[in-house]
Design an enzyme around this catalytic site. Structure first.
Site, mmCIF file in Angstrom:
data_model
loop_
_atom_site.group_PDB
_atom_site.id
_atom_site.type_symbol
_atom_site.label_atom_id
_atom_site.label_comp_id
_atom_site.label_asym_id
_atom_site.label_seq_id
_atom_site.Cartn_x
_atom_site.Cartn_y
_atom_site.Cartn_z
ATOM 1 N N TYR A 186 0.822 -1.202 0.052
ATOM 2 C CA TYR A 186 0.006 -0.081 -0.111
ATOM 3 C C TYR A 186 0.820 1.248 0.050
ATOM 4 O O TYR A 186 0.684 2.103 -0.984
ATOM 5 C CB TYR A 186 -0.885 0.075 1.231
ATOM 6 C CG TYR A 186 -1.820 1.050 1.292
ATOM 7 C CD1 TYR A 186 -3.010 0.921 0.370
ATOM 8 C CD2 TYR A 186 -1.853 2.178 1.979
ATOM 9 C CE1 TYR A 186 -4.097 2.013 0.683
ATOM 10 C CE2 TYR A 186 -2.729 3.179 2.120
ATOM 11 C CZ TYR A 186 -3.978 3.098 1.118
ATOM 12 O OH TYR A 186 -4.719 4.078 1.089
ATOM 13 N N LYS A 225 1.116 4.112 -3.032
ATOM 14 C CA LYS A 225 0.575 5.178 -3.028
ATOM 15 C C LYS A 225 1.693 6.398 -3.161
ATOM 16 O O LYS A 225 1.634 7.356 -3.552
ATOM 17 C CB LYS A 225 -0.049 5.505 -1.408
ATOM 18 C CG LYS A 225 -1.493 4.608 -1.268
ATOM 19 C CD LYS A 225 -2.604 5.178 -2.373
ATOM 20 C CE LYS A 225 -3.727 4.394 -2.155
ATOM 21 N NZ LYS A 225 -4.813 4.955 -3.098
HETATM 22 P P1 NAD Z 1 -14.052 2.216 -0.231
HETATM 23 O O1 NAD Z 1 -13.630 0.917 -0.116
HETATM 24 O O2 NAD Z 1 -15.167 2.979 0.479
HETATM 25 O O3 NAD Z 1 -14.181 2.714 -1.624
HETATM 26 C C1 NAD Z 1 -13.429 2.026 -2.835
HETATM 27 C C2 NAD Z 1 -14.218 1.779 -3.964
HETATM 28 O O4 NAD Z 1 -13.228 1.323 -4.905
HETATM 29 C C3 NAD Z 1 -15.103 0.596 -3.569
HETATM 30 O O5 NAD Z 1 -16.446 1.137 -4.148
HETATM 31 C C4 NAD Z 1 -14.384 -0.450 -4.462
HETATM 32 O O6 NAD Z 1 -15.460 -1.309 -5.090
HETATM 33 C C5 NAD Z 1 -13.730 0.216 -5.697
HETATM 34 N N1 NAD Z 1 -12.739 -0.531 -6.252
HETATM 35 C C6 NAD Z 1 -11.924 -1.563 -5.583
HETATM 36 N N2 NAD Z 1 -11.182 -2.014 -6.800
HETATM 37 C C7 NAD Z 1 -11.688 -1.792 -7.909
HETATM 38 C C8 NAD Z 1 -11.270 -1.989 -9.121
HETATM 39 N N3 NAD Z 1 -10.492 -2.793 -9.436
HETATM 40 N N4 NAD Z 1 -12.227 -1.317 -10.154
HETATM 41 C C9 NAD Z 1 -12.978 -0.482 -9.790
HETATM 42 N N5 NAD Z 1 -13.230 -0.136 -8.624
HETATM 43 C C10 NAD Z 1 -12.648 -0.604 -7.668
HETATM 44 O O7 NAD Z 1 -12.515 2.928 0.123
HETATM 45 P P2 NAD Z 1 -12.123 4.490 0.462
HETATM 46 O O8 NAD Z 1 -11.959 4.593 1.876
HETATM 47 O O9 NAD Z 1 -13.469 5.531 -0.048
HETATM 48 O O10 NAD Z 1 -11.040 4.561 -0.623
HETATM 49 C C11 NAD Z 1 -10.944 5.405 -1.806
HETATM 50 C C12 NAD Z 1 -9.562 5.826 -2.090
HETATM 51 O O11 NAD Z 1 -8.922 6.508 -0.883
HETATM 52 C C13 NAD Z 1 -8.613 4.506 -2.209
HETATM 53 O O12 NAD Z 1 -7.704 4.870 -3.334
HETATM 54 C C14 NAD Z 1 -7.793 4.535 -0.805
HETATM 55 O O13 NAD Z 1 -6.471 4.112 -0.856
HETATM 56 C C15 NAD Z 1 -7.649 6.056 -0.409
HETATM 57 N N6 NAD Z 1 -7.342 6.274 0.953
HETATM 58 C C16 NAD Z 1 -8.319 5.812 1.754
HETATM 59 C C17 NAD Z 1 -8.267 6.244 3.025
HETATM 60 C C18 NAD Z 1 -9.250 5.993 4.253
HETATM 61 O O14 NAD Z 1 -8.842 6.068 5.603
HETATM 62 N N7 NAD Z 1 -10.097 5.474 4.135
HETATM 63 C C19 NAD Z 1 -7.062 6.951 3.600
HETATM 64 C C20 NAD Z 1 -6.105 7.392 2.582
HETATM 65 C C21 NAD Z 1 -6.159 7.015 1.361
#
Ligand code: NAD
Length: 250
Positions: A155, A159
């Protein structure tokens, strides 16, 4: 931040940060293609937007498949007459484990979703953005793109890679009218985080550990993405914007 006339696509738009971003973009007037591997969730968010008076459609796309990614961009162009905003947000945390314990398959899975797919998306989106006279790309990186975290090597590497790709493309395409930025969320209450942590007590403790003393909402990240996507940030390109409650200031 009036986005009337803008045509946007959001990957991972079916849940969490992507869902909040799609809704906010539509509220500001953009037409939004909501893309997610979970077709039903993508369509559900699009219906939610349409029910509130916005313009959106949903599409099932696996962003690790370059053919599906090209079709997704073509669908946005054909639905809304071009593409001016692209939010490459789909991602996964990957399993917890130290570097020497990560299986090759898991390493490749996380890099495929979090980094290869952002490249596939940008490669397909850039010609469409140029064809629309320019626009803005926002890639979702993470606090883990700015700092190391023990137990999430794939991860963290993916990132950091998203920020590198963002910077390279910003230098290449800003002279041609496409700004390219990354957003680096801290700890955000989304299904990803809830699944990863597993229980409410751990979630609360993670919030208390942040300098700001709470978790972020998906909307707080969405607002930063919408700002980077909009002309309000017209001189901002190649940046990795921390939206992390002060975590990276420590
Ligand atoms: P989430 O799981 O709520 O949403 C992620 C979405 O991506 C899901 O709907 C999933 O179905 C979709 N997805 C996964 N693999 C996929 C693929 N191969 N093709 C198309 N869609 C796909 O998660 P989130 O927390 O909203 O994450 C969104 C982004 O934010 C991610 O890139 C994550 O790494 C980043 N992020 C999240 C956090 C956190 O604390 N939640 C922190 C830093 C970064």
């Amino acid at each position: 931040m009036d986005l009337a006339g803008a045509s946007a696509l959001v990957t991972g738009g079916g849940s969490g940060i992507g869902r909040a971003t799609a809704i906010l973009l539509a509220q500001r007037g953009a037409s939004v293609l909501v893309a997610d591997i979970d077709d039903a969730k993508a369509k559900g968010v699009a219906e939610e937007i349409a029910a509130a008076g916005g313009t959106a459609s949903g599409i099932g796309v696996d962003v690790t498949d370059e053919t599906q990614v090209a079709d997704m961009v073509a669908a946005a162009v054909s639905a809304y007459g071009g593409l001016t905003i692209a939010v490459n947000n789909a991602g996964t945390s990957g399993a917890f484990g130290s570097t020497a314990d990560v299986a090759t398959e898991e390493w490749r899975r996380v890099l495929a979703i979090n980094l290869d797919a952002v490249f596939f998306c940008m490669r397909a989106e850039i010609p469409a953005l140029l064809g629309s006279g320019g626009g803005s790309i926002v890639n979702t990186s993470s606090g883990a793109g700015l700092m190391g975290f023990a137990g999430l090597p794939a991860y963290v590497a993916s990132k950091h890679g998203v920020i590198g790709l963002t910077r390279a493309a910003a230098l290449e395409y800003s002279p041609k009218g496409i700004r390219v930025n990354a957003v680096c969320p801290g700890t955000v209450r989304t299904p990803m985080l809830e699944t990863f942590t597993g229980d409410e007590e751990t979630l609360q403790a993670m919030g208390r550990a942040m300098p700001i003393k709470r978790l972020a909402t998906p909307e707080e990240i969405g607002e930063a993405i919408v700002w980077l996507a909009s002309p309000a940030s017209s001189y901002v390109t190649g940046t990795a914007l921390a939206v992390d409650g002060g975590a990276s200031a420590q």
